[in-house]
Scaffold this motif. Structure first.
Motif, mmCIF file in Angstrom:
data_model
loop_
_atom_site.group_PDB
_atom_site.id
_atom_site.type_symbol
_atom_site.label_atom_id
_atom_site.label_comp_id
_atom_site.label_asym_id
_atom_site.label_seq_id
_atom_site.Cartn_x
_atom_site.Cartn_y
_atom_site.Cartn_z
ATOM 1 N N UNK A 162 -10.442 -51.246 29.980
ATOM 2 C CA UNK A 162 -9.014 -51.327 30.292
ATOM 3 C C UNK A 162 -8.632 -49.901 30.373
ATOM 4 N N UNK A 163 -9.632 -48.755 30.701
ATOM 5 C CA UNK A 163 -9.086 -47.414 30.810
ATOM 6 C C UNK A 163 -8.746 -46.951 32.052
ATOM 7 N N UNK A 164 -9.573 -47.249 33.296
ATOM 8 C CA UNK A 164 -9.319 -47.251 34.664
ATOM 9 C C UNK A 164 -8.580 -48.068 35.289
ATOM 10 N N UNK A 165 -7.378 -48.135 34.671
ATOM 11 C CA UNK A 165 -6.426 -49.015 35.491
ATOM 12 C C UNK A 165 -5.500 -48.361 36.695
ATOM 13 N N UNK A 166 -5.912 -48.886 37.841
ATOM 14 C CA UNK A 166 -5.168 -48.180 39.113
ATOM 15 C C UNK A 166 -5.315 -46.729 39.156
ATOM 16 N N UNK A 167 -6.511 -46.226 39.070
ATOM 17 C CA UNK A 167 -6.376 -44.835 39.019
ATOM 18 C C UNK A 167 -6.080 -44.039 40.435
ATOM 19 N N UNK A 168 -5.321 -42.769 40.601
ATOM 20 C CA UNK A 168 -5.123 -42.013 41.379
ATOM 21 C C UNK A 168 -5.519 -40.769 41.181
ATOM 22 N N UNK A 169 -5.883 -40.089 42.493
ATOM 23 C CA UNK A 169 -6.609 -38.689 42.069
ATOM 24 C C UNK A 169 -5.626 -37.681 42.955
ATOM 25 N N UNK A 170 -5.351 -36.521 42.215
ATOM 26 C CA UNK A 170 -4.569 -35.433 42.886
ATOM 27 C C UNK A 170 -5.406 -34.447 42.631
ATOM 28 N N UNK A 171 -5.348 -33.621 44.099
ATOM 29 C CA UNK A 171 -6.305 -32.411 44.025
ATOM 30 C C UNK A 171 -5.267 -31.167 44.770
ATOM 31 N N UNK A 172 -5.361 -29.985 44.151
ATOM 32 C CA UNK A 172 -4.568 -29.022 44.819
ATOM 33 C C UNK A 172 -5.672 -27.851 44.959
ATOM 34 N N UNK A 194 -9.772 -25.845 49.392
ATOM 35 C CA UNK A 194 -11.100 -26.658 49.401
ATOM 36 C C UNK A 194 -11.187 -27.033 50.885
ATOM 37 N N UNK A 195 -12.451 -27.026 51.232
ATOM 38 C CA UNK A 195 -12.781 -27.527 52.724
ATOM 39 C C UNK A 195 -13.296 -28.848 52.712
ATOM 40 N N UNK A 196 -13.479 -29.349 54.098
ATOM 41 C CA UNK A 196 -13.715 -30.635 54.247
ATOM 42 C C UNK A 196 -15.006 -31.311 53.462
ATOM 43 N N UNK A 197 -15.995 -30.379 53.331
ATOM 44 C CA UNK A 197 -17.325 -30.859 52.526
ATOM 45 C C UNK A 197 -17.036 -30.979 50.859
ATOM 46 N N UNK A 198 -16.107 -30.196 50.453
ATOM 47 C CA UNK A 198 -15.641 -30.114 49.165
ATOM 48 C C UNK A 198 -14.962 -31.202 48.753
ATOM 49 N N UNK A 199 -14.003 -31.677 49.783
ATOM 50 C CA UNK A 199 -13.227 -32.849 49.561
ATOM 51 C C UNK A 199 -14.016 -34.284 49.603
ATOM 52 N N UNK A 200 -15.252 -34.190 50.491
ATOM 53 C CA UNK A 200 -16.081 -35.200 50.707
ATOM 54 C C UNK A 200 -17.008 -35.450 49.298
ATOM 55 N N UNK A 220 -17.324 -33.154 35.088
ATOM 56 C CA UNK A 220 -16.184 -33.760 34.928
ATOM 57 C C UNK A 220 -16.107 -35.368 35.113
ATOM 58 N N UNK A 221 -16.593 -35.687 36.238
ATOM 59 C CA UNK A 221 -16.711 -37.093 36.706
ATOM 60 C C UNK A 221 -17.588 -37.922 35.767
ATOM 61 N N UNK A 222 -18.433 -37.431 34.784
ATOM 62 C CA UNK A 222 -19.205 -38.133 33.826
ATOM 63 C C UNK A 222 -18.152 -38.504 32.597
ATOM 64 N N UNK A 223 -17.112 -37.819 32.393
ATOM 65 C CA UNK A 223 -16.357 -38.110 31.363
ATOM 66 C C UNK A 223 -15.528 -39.425 31.253
ATOM 67 N N UNK A 224 -15.481 -39.810 32.862
ATOM 68 C CA UNK A 224 -14.753 -41.125 32.899
ATOM 69 C C UNK A 224 -15.753 -42.551 32.827
ATOM 70 N N UNK A 267 -17.221 -38.624 47.193
ATOM 71 C CA UNK A 267 -18.485 -39.153 46.876
ATOM 72 C C UNK A 267 -18.619 -39.540 45.474
ATOM 73 N N UNK A 268 -17.863 -38.518 44.585
ATOM 74 C CA UNK A 268 -18.244 -38.595 43.068
ATOM 75 C C UNK A 268 -17.357 -40.043 42.686
ATOM 76 N N UNK A 269 -16.180 -40.069 43.162
ATOM 77 C CA UNK A 269 -15.263 -40.895 42.542
ATOM 78 C C UNK A 269 -15.187 -42.393 43.374
ATOM 79 N N UNK A 270 -15.875 -42.528 44.439
ATOM 80 C CA UNK A 270 -15.562 -43.786 45.426
ATOM 81 C C UNK A 270 -16.357 -45.008 44.703
ATOM 82 N N UNK A 271 -17.353 -44.502 43.727
ATOM 83 C CA UNK A 271 -17.825 -45.743 43.231
ATOM 84 C C UNK A 271 -17.419 -46.013 41.718
#
Length: 424
Positions: free
Chosen positions: A198-208, A211-217, A123-127, A221-225
């Motif tokens: 011009x695509x990733x303009x001020x992105x925000x992530x919403x998750x529901x 999930x445990x802490x390891x999964x949030x991490x 999913x991350x690779x699509x970005x 890890x996938x999106x912080x770069x």
């Protein structure tokens, strides 16, 4: 043993207040905010990454580039072809959907806790890894050109286009009407440039989800770069159509599509909740004044509704209906008549209580499951508000009086400010 009397409906009890789970906020090292609502009771997980939709930064001829870039994210990446992506997400019982509105765009992932770790990297690779293959682009362009052609023939779709043109202006991105020349101007090179710049303009992530802490991490890890884009805030004023009405006559049409509307106020305005009530009794539910008058009494339409559209700076209001050809003017006059009645005659006790119960029930249904909650959060978050908005809304629905409905109509609805669109 307890015997239930099923001939009597259970008593409807209005809650004193609602308790909403506030999202946990994290900020990634690249500045991207992540909002997480935990749901230990269900193992479904939804992750959305939403960016700003800044079409005003593009040349007019390139107005469809964002549309094609967004809808081609699943047409292939550097590692996987389109069929491989489809098979992968199907195999892991996951769905990827496009998010697109006037002001935001993005993609969402719906999956299970069991498969989350497998699908997250893809999913991350699509970005960042989409490649926009020429063959698939040409198919998409042909489909879009056909859609544009059909929309010119469909009264409802055409009326929507002209209504947007009327209240936003032809030079504003929200009033843009796509033509075949805009499709022809799209190239794979333009898609790639937009995607990278011009695509990733001020992105925000919403998750529901559960999930445990390891999964949030793992998400962090996938999106912080991600290399995010800081786009300047370009404000384009709305240029309301100077004429009262836009008409497009179609001799062979058997129905006419009508749209009546105007700009309203933002959610932050103190009159917003009263306006919601006014709109609902006018045309916002199946027991509304417009339904009773124009559908049930006069039989000019199967359905007529009014609604409030949501924007960050100023919401807008619209009445929509498909009516028998030749009756458009009569229906429009009846809409104005019902507005004037609501402005001048107090709503009766029985109708008022029916309206109140409907609005509270509908309000509560918007929070009936966990995924509803994240959507409700986004609605007020993008308007710069918090959950106090919903507490105040419920309080108002519990207590509003007939005089307030009249006052809000007198204050915000004036016939001379309402744009009319008739197609057919």
């Amino acid at each position: 043993m307890i015997t239930l009397d099923r001939s009597k409906a259970p008593q409807f009890k209005i809650p004193e207040h609602i308790e909403l789970i506030k999202p946990e906020k994290r900020t990634l090292k690249n500045g991207v905010p992540l909002y997480f609502i935990p749901t230990p009771e269900i193992d479904a997980i939804k992750l959305e990454i939403i960016t700003r939709s800044d079409k005003s930064l593009l040349k007019e001829e390139d107005s469809l580039v964002p549309f094609f870039a967004l809808h081609m994210l699943l047409e292939g990446t550097k590692e996987m072809s389109s069929p491989e992506l489809d098979h992968f997400f199907d195999h892991y019982a996951s769905e990827v959907d496009i998010i697109s509105s006037f002001e935001q765009q993005g993609i969402s992932l719906l999956t299970t806790k069991k498969h989350f770790g497998n699908v997250l990297p893809v999913f991350r690779s699509l970005l960042t890894e989409a490649i926009f293959p020429e063959k698939e682009l040409e198919k998409r362009k042909s489909q879009k050109a056909l859609t544009i052609s059909l929309q010119l023939e469909q009264n409802g779709a055409r009326a929507n286009q002209l209504y947007r043109k009327a209240i936003f202006g032809t030079d504003h991105p929200y009033g843009f009407i796509a033509e075949e020349r805009h499709v022809n101007a799209v190239t794979a090179e333009k898609l790639s440039d937009f995607y990278q710049q011009k695509f990733l303009v001020k992105p925000e992530i919403f998750v529901i989800g559960n999930l445990n802490e390891l999964e949030i991490e793992a998400i962090i890890s996938e999106f912080e770069n991600l290399e995010i884009i800081e786009s300047p805030n370009v404000s384009t004023d709305f240029q309301i159509w100077p004429d009262k009405r836009i008409s497009e006559i179609k001799e062979k049409a058997v129905q006419s599509s009508i749209r009546l509307g105007q700009h309203l106020i933002p959610k932050t305005h103190p009159d917003y909740h009263p306006l919601t009530v006014f709109n609902t009794i006018l045309g916002g539910y199946f027991g509304s004044r417009l339904i009773k008058n124009i559908r049930e009494d006069k039989g000019h339409t199967y359905g007529i509704y009014s609604s409030i559209g949501s924007l960050e700076k100023s919401d807008y209001w619209v009445v929509m209906a498909d009516v028998q050809k030749g009756y458009a003017d009569e229906v429009i006059e009846e809409v104005y008549k019902e507005i004037e009645l609501l402005k001048t005659v107090p709503v009766g006790k029985e109708e008022l209580e029916t309206l109140r119960n409907y609005m509270i029930g509908h309000f509560l249904s918007n929070f009936s499951n966990a995924f509803d909650l994240i959507n409700r959060f986004k609605a007020i978050h993008h308007a710069g508000m918090d959950y106090d908005f919903y507490e105040a809304q419920l309080d108002y629905f519990r207590s509003f009086q007939p005089e307030e409905i009249m006052e809000i109509g007198q204050k915000h609805f004036d016939r001379k400010n309402i744009i009319e669109v008739v197609v057919g």
